[in-house]
Design an enzyme around this catalytic site. Sequence first.
Site, PDB file in Angstrom:
ATOM      1  N   LYS A 169     -47.385  31.772  24.514  1.00  0.00           N
ATOM      2  CA  LYS A 169     -47.222  30.847  25.632  1.00  0.00           C
ATOM      3  C   LYS A 169     -48.397  29.865  25.603  1.00  0.00           C
ATOM      4  CE  LYS A 169     -48.624  30.203  29.486  1.00  0.00           C
ATOM      5  NZ  LYS A 169     -48.687  28.720  29.409  1.00  0.00           N
ATOM      6  N   GLU A 204     -60.568  36.210  25.362  1.00  0.00           N
ATOM      7  CA  GLU A 204     -61.569  35.200  24.989  1.00  0.00           C
ATOM      8  C   GLU A 204     -61.690  34.279  26.190  1.00  0.00           C
ATOM      9  OE1 GLU A 204     -63.388  35.098  22.345  1.00  0.00           O
ATOM     10  OE2 GLU A 204     -62.353  36.478  21.008  1.00  0.00           O
ATOM     11  N   LEU A 205     -62.775  34.425  26.942  1.00  0.00           N
ATOM     12  CA  LEU A 205     -62.843  33.754  28.251  1.00  0.00           C
ATOM     13  C   LEU A 205     -63.907  32.659  28.285  1.00  0.00           C
ATOM     14  CD1 LEU A 205     -62.364  37.018  30.355  1.00  0.00           C
ATOM     15  CD2 LEU A 205     -60.626  35.494  29.409  1.00  0.00           C
ATOM     16  N   ARG A 237     -55.512  31.160  15.570  1.00  0.00           N
ATOM     17  CA  ARG A 237     -56.512  32.241  15.591  1.00  0.00           C
ATOM     18  C   ARG A 237     -55.877  33.546  16.069  1.00  0.00           C
ATOM     19  NH1 ARG A 237     -62.221  31.133  18.628  1.00  0.00           N
ATOM     20  NH2 ARG A 237     -61.167  31.968  20.455  1.00  0.00           N
ATOM     21  N   TRP A 285     -55.561  24.702  26.596  1.00  0.00           N
ATOM     22  CA  TRP A 285     -55.236  23.355  26.126  1.00  0.00           C
ATOM     23  C   TRP A 285     -56.348  22.726  25.297  1.00  0.00           C
ATOM     24  CZ3 TRP A 285     -59.274  20.687  27.862  1.00  0.00           C
ATOM     25  CH2 TRP A 285     -59.900  21.132  29.037  1.00  0.00           C
ATOM     26  N   ASN A 286     -57.554  23.320  25.285  1.00  0.00           N
ATOM     27  CA  ASN A 286     -58.669  22.568  24.681  1.00  0.00           C
ATOM     28  C   ASN A 286     -58.665  22.567  23.154  1.00  0.00           C
ATOM     29  OD1 ASN A 286     -59.462  25.242  24.658  1.00  0.00           O
ATOM     30  ND2 ASN A 286     -61.609  24.782  25.042  1.00  0.00           N
ATOM     31  N   ALA A 320     -50.605  26.376  26.587  1.00  0.00           N
ATOM     32  CA  ALA A 320     -50.908  25.722  27.865  1.00  0.00           C
ATOM     33  C   ALA A 320     -49.882  24.618  28.131  1.00  0.00           C
ATOM     34  CB  ALA A 320     -52.301  25.123  27.815  1.00  0.00           C
ATOM     35  N   GLY A 339     -58.685  31.697  27.595  1.00  0.00           N
ATOM     36  CA  GLY A 339     -58.625  30.793  28.743  1.00  0.00           C
ATOM     37  C   GLY A 339     -59.764  31.094  29.683  1.00  0.00           C
ATOM     38  N   CYS A 362     -65.289  26.136  24.997  1.00  0.00           N
ATOM     39  CA  CYS A 362     -65.904  27.319  25.599  1.00  0.00           C
ATOM     40  C   CYS A 362     -67.292  27.523  25.029  1.00  0.00           C
ATOM     41  CB  CYS A 362     -65.039  28.548  25.344  1.00  0.00           C
ATOM     42  SG  CYS A 362     -64.693  28.754  23.595  1.00  0.00           S
ATOM     43  N   ARG A 370     -68.937  17.993  21.039  1.00  0.00           N
ATOM     44  CA  ARG A 370     -67.711  18.276  20.287  1.00  0.00           C
ATOM     45  C   ARG A 370     -66.601  18.463  21.313  1.00  0.00           C
ATOM     46  NH1 ARG A 370     -65.471  23.089  17.244  1.00  0.00           N
ATOM     47  NH2 ARG A 370     -66.652  24.297  18.737  1.00  0.00           N
ATOM     48  N   GLU A 375     -69.208  26.729  34.367  1.00  0.00           N
ATOM     49  CA  GLU A 375     -68.833  26.088  33.106  1.00  0.00           C
ATOM     50  C   GLU A 375     -68.493  24.629  33.424  1.00  0.00           C
ATOM     51  OE1 GLU A 375     -65.227  27.787  31.514  1.00  0.00           O
ATOM     52  OE2 GLU A 375     -65.995  27.601  29.487  1.00  0.00           O
TER      53      GLU A 375
HETATM   54  P1  NAD Z   1     -56.633  28.645  31.978  1.00  0.00           P
HETATM   55  O1  NAD Z   1     -57.173  30.003  32.171  1.00  0.00           O
HETATM   56  O2  NAD Z   1     -56.344  27.817  33.155  1.00  0.00           O
HETATM   57  O3  NAD Z   1     -55.278  28.713  31.150  1.00  0.00           O
HETATM   58  C1  NAD Z   1     -55.189  29.390  29.915  1.00  0.00           C
HETATM   59  C2  NAD Z   1     -53.741  29.760  29.673  1.00  0.00           C
HETATM   60  O4  NAD Z   1     -53.337  30.709  30.666  1.00  0.00           O
HETATM   61  C3  NAD Z   1     -52.766  28.601  29.755  1.00  0.00           C
HETATM   62  O5  NAD Z   1     -51.735  28.805  28.813  1.00  0.00           O
HETATM   63  C4  NAD Z   1     -52.212  28.735  31.172  1.00  0.00           C
HETATM   64  O6  NAD Z   1     -50.946  28.176  31.313  1.00  0.00           O
HETATM   65  C5  NAD Z   1     -52.157  30.252  31.301  1.00  0.00           C
HETATM   66  N1  NAD Z   1     -52.164  30.751  32.666  1.00  0.00           N
HETATM   67  C6  NAD Z   1     -52.707  30.191  33.764  1.00  0.00           C
HETATM   68  N2  NAD Z   1     -52.502  30.986  34.841  1.00  0.00           N
HETATM   69  C7  NAD Z   1     -51.818  32.066  34.397  1.00  0.00           C
HETATM   70  C8  NAD Z   1     -51.314  33.245  35.027  1.00  0.00           C
HETATM   71  N3  NAD Z   1     -51.469  33.469  36.331  1.00  0.00           N
HETATM   72  N4  NAD Z   1     -50.677  34.138  34.261  1.00  0.00           N
HETATM   73  C9  NAD Z   1     -50.501  33.935  32.945  1.00  0.00           C
HETATM   74  N5  NAD Z   1     -50.953  32.852  32.297  1.00  0.00           N
HETATM   75  C10 NAD Z   1     -51.613  31.920  33.008  1.00  0.00           C
HETATM   76  O7  NAD Z   1     -57.649  27.922  30.967  1.00  0.00           O
HETATM   77  P2  NAD Z   1     -57.581  26.430  30.431  1.00  0.00           P
HETATM   78  O8  NAD Z   1     -57.975  25.535  31.550  1.00  0.00           O
HETATM   79  O9  NAD Z   1     -56.304  26.181  29.707  1.00  0.00           O
HETATM   80  O10 NAD Z   1     -58.714  26.477  29.318  1.00  0.00           O
HETATM   81  C11 NAD Z   1     -60.053  26.316  29.593  1.00  0.00           C
HETATM   82  C12 NAD Z   1     -60.745  27.668  29.657  1.00  0.00           C
HETATM   83  O11 NAD Z   1     -60.517  28.379  28.442  1.00  0.00           O
HETATM   84  C13 NAD Z   1     -62.236  27.554  29.771  1.00  0.00           C
HETATM   85  O12 NAD Z   1     -62.719  28.479  30.714  1.00  0.00           O
HETATM   86  C14 NAD Z   1     -62.727  27.919  28.376  1.00  0.00           C
HETATM   87  O13 NAD Z   1     -64.036  28.418  28.342  1.00  0.00           O
HETATM   88  C15 NAD Z   1     -61.744  28.923  27.969  1.00  0.00           C
HETATM   89  N6  NAD Z   1     -61.713  29.047  26.510  1.00  0.00           N
HETATM   90  C16 NAD Z   1     -62.265  30.148  25.947  1.00  0.00           C
HETATM   91  C17 NAD Z   1     -62.293  30.265  24.569  1.00  0.00           C
HETATM   92  C18 NAD Z   1     -62.896  31.468  23.911  1.00  0.00           C
HETATM   93  O14 NAD Z   1     -62.617  31.676  22.731  1.00  0.00           O
HETATM   94  N7  NAD Z   1     -63.690  32.272  24.592  1.00  0.00           N
HETATM   95  C19 NAD Z   1     -61.738  29.261  23.767  1.00  0.00           C
HETATM   96  C20 NAD Z   1     -61.181  28.140  24.390  1.00  0.00           C
HETATM   97  C21 NAD Z   1     -61.172  28.056  25.773  1.00  0.00           C
END
Ligand code: NAD
Length: 487
Positions: free
Chosen positions: A184, A260-261, A169, A160-161, A186, A238, A294, A288, A391
Site C-alpha cells: 500500500k 522504519e519510523l 527496499r 511518499w518521500n 502513500a 512512515g 527520515c 537531499r 522531525e
Molecule cells: P505516514 O506515517 O503519514 O504514512 C506512511 C504510510 O502509512 C502511507 O502509505 C500512509 O498512507 C499510511 N498510513 C497512514 N495512516 C495509516 C493508518 N492509520 N493505517 C495504515 N496506514 C496508514 O508517513 P509519511 O508522511 O508518508 O512519511 C513521512 C514519515 O516517514 C516521516 O516520519 C519519516 O521519517 C518516515 N520515514 C522513515 C523512513 C525510515 O526508513 N525510517 C524512511 C522514509 C520515511
Amino acid sequence: MTTVEQDTILRNVPVELFLGGSSRPASDGLRIPVYDPATGEEIACVASASVADGLAAVTAAHEAASGWAATAPRARSEILRRAFELMTGRAEELAALIVLENGKTLVDARAEVAYAAEFFRWYAEEAVRAGGTVQTAPSGANRILVLRKPIGVSVLVTPWNFPAAMATRKIGPALAAGCTVVLKPASETPLTALAIAQILTEAGVPAGVVNVLPSARSGPVVQAMLNDPRVRKLSFTGSTEVGRHLLAGAAKTVVSSSMELGGNAPFLVFDDADLDVAVDMAMVAKMRNGGEACTAANRFYVQRGVAAEFTARLTERMEAQKMGHGLDPGVSLGPLVNAASRDKVAQLVEATVALGASVVTGGTIVDGPGYFYPPTVLAEVPPGAPVLVEEIFGPVAPVAAFDDEAEAVAMANDSEYGLVSYVCTRDLGKGLRVAEAMDSGMVGLNRGVVSDPAAPFGGTKQSGLGREGGHDGLLEFTESQYIAVEW
Ligand code: NAD
C-alpha cells in the site's frame, strides 16, 4: 523535459489497482487525485482500494504463496535481476514520474531510482543465500537443524518521500525470501509504485506475488488485512505516530512487524573538523530530498569555537540554492509535498523564533503556486525548541553550540528518536568513540549519506524495530524453523 514528454509519461503510467496480476478499478469505484506539488495541479487520478479490495489482494497473495515459496531461489534471483535491469533501463522515465508526484529535483529523483534499483540487484544476490544452520545439541543426543522459511503473505506500507526506494527496499527482500506481498503506497505518490509493479510483471513475477493497492482509506484497509490470519508480516515505513498505531493493530493477531519510523538526526561538528568537508556533508545530510528524508540532519550541534564560521559557510551554501520545479534544469530545491507539510515547517520555525532563535536566512513561506519553503538557517536555537524536538522534514537547519564532547553526546542522545547521527571530526579515534556513544541505529562519520542496500538500515528507540537492507533485511521476511533430529 517538454510538456509533451511529461504527458507521455503520465499517459503510460498505470492508474488502477494491481491485483492478482491484472489492473482493475476499486470495487466501489472510488479514486484518489494525485497532484504535482510544484504547481498544485492534478496530474492523475488513481483507484482507491476498498476493504474488499484489500482482502481480495490477500487472497491473491495467499493463492500465489506456495508456488512462489517453492520456486527455486535461483529462479527468484533471476527475476529480481531482470527487474533491476528493467528499472535501470527506464531510469529517466521513472525519475521524471517521481519528480511529478513528489516534487523533488531531477538530481534527487535519479539518485533515488539508482538506489531503488540496487535493492533488486542486492536481493537478487541474497535470494540464493538465505541459509540455515545445523549443529550438534550440547547433550550430544541429536542434531539441531534450523531452516529459514519464507514468513508468508506480507503487507508492506510505504511513505511518499522515497516512492521508489521504500517500495523496492521491502519488495526485494520479500520476494528473495519467497514471500508474496500486498503493497500500500502513500496516497500522495501511488504512480511510482504502480510503475514498479509493471516492471516486476515484465521481469517475470507471477500473478498474485506482488499486489499494489493505493488507498485513501489506509486505516480500515490495512487493519482488515492485519486481522486476516493469512497475513503473517507487516513491514511499515512512515511516521512514528502511524507506526505506533499499526503496532497496536498488529498485536491483535500477533503479526510479525518491522517498523522504519521517524528520525531526528543530530549533526555534530567538532572544532578540529575540516569545515569544507563539514559544510559539504551538512548540505547533503540536510538538503537531499529538500530535507524530506527520515535521515535528514535535524539538529546541528557545533563546537563553540567554530559555530559562527560553520553557520556563515552553511548560510552561504543555503542561499545559493535555486528553488523551482524539480524538472527545471539547475533547480536544486523543489517544493514540499503538500500544503500541510509546508505549513508544519513554517509553524516549527515560528515557534522556535518566538523562543529566541535568530533567523540567519529564509524563514518565511514563499508564495504559490506550489508548496515552497526557502532554505532556512536558524542560529542560537535554545534547548527544547520545537525544531530540535520534532522531525522538521523541510529545508531548515537549526544550529546550537556545545562546549565539549560529553555535552555533545548528551545533546545528541536527548531525543525519543534514534535513527541516524552524523559526526564530523579529523580525529578518527574521537570520531569512532562518539559514533559508538550515539544511541542511533546508524552513524555517518565524516559522511552525509548512510543509505546503502548492502547495509542494515534502521533505528533505535522510537525510530523503529528491525532492519532493512543487507542480509538482515532478508531475514526480516523469514521465520526460523528448528527440527530436532537424530540420524
Ligand atoms: P505516514 O506515517 O503519514 O504514512 C506512511 C504510510 O502509512 C502511507 O502509505 C500512509 O498512507 C499510511 N498510513 C497512514 N495512516 C495509516 C493508518 N492509520 N493505517 C495504515 N496506514 C496508514 O508517513 P509519511 O508522511 O508518508 O512519511 C513521512 C514519515 O516517514 C516521516 O516520519 C519519516 O521519517 C518516515 N520515514 C522513515 C523512513 C525510515 O526508513 N525510517 C524512511 C522514509 C520515511
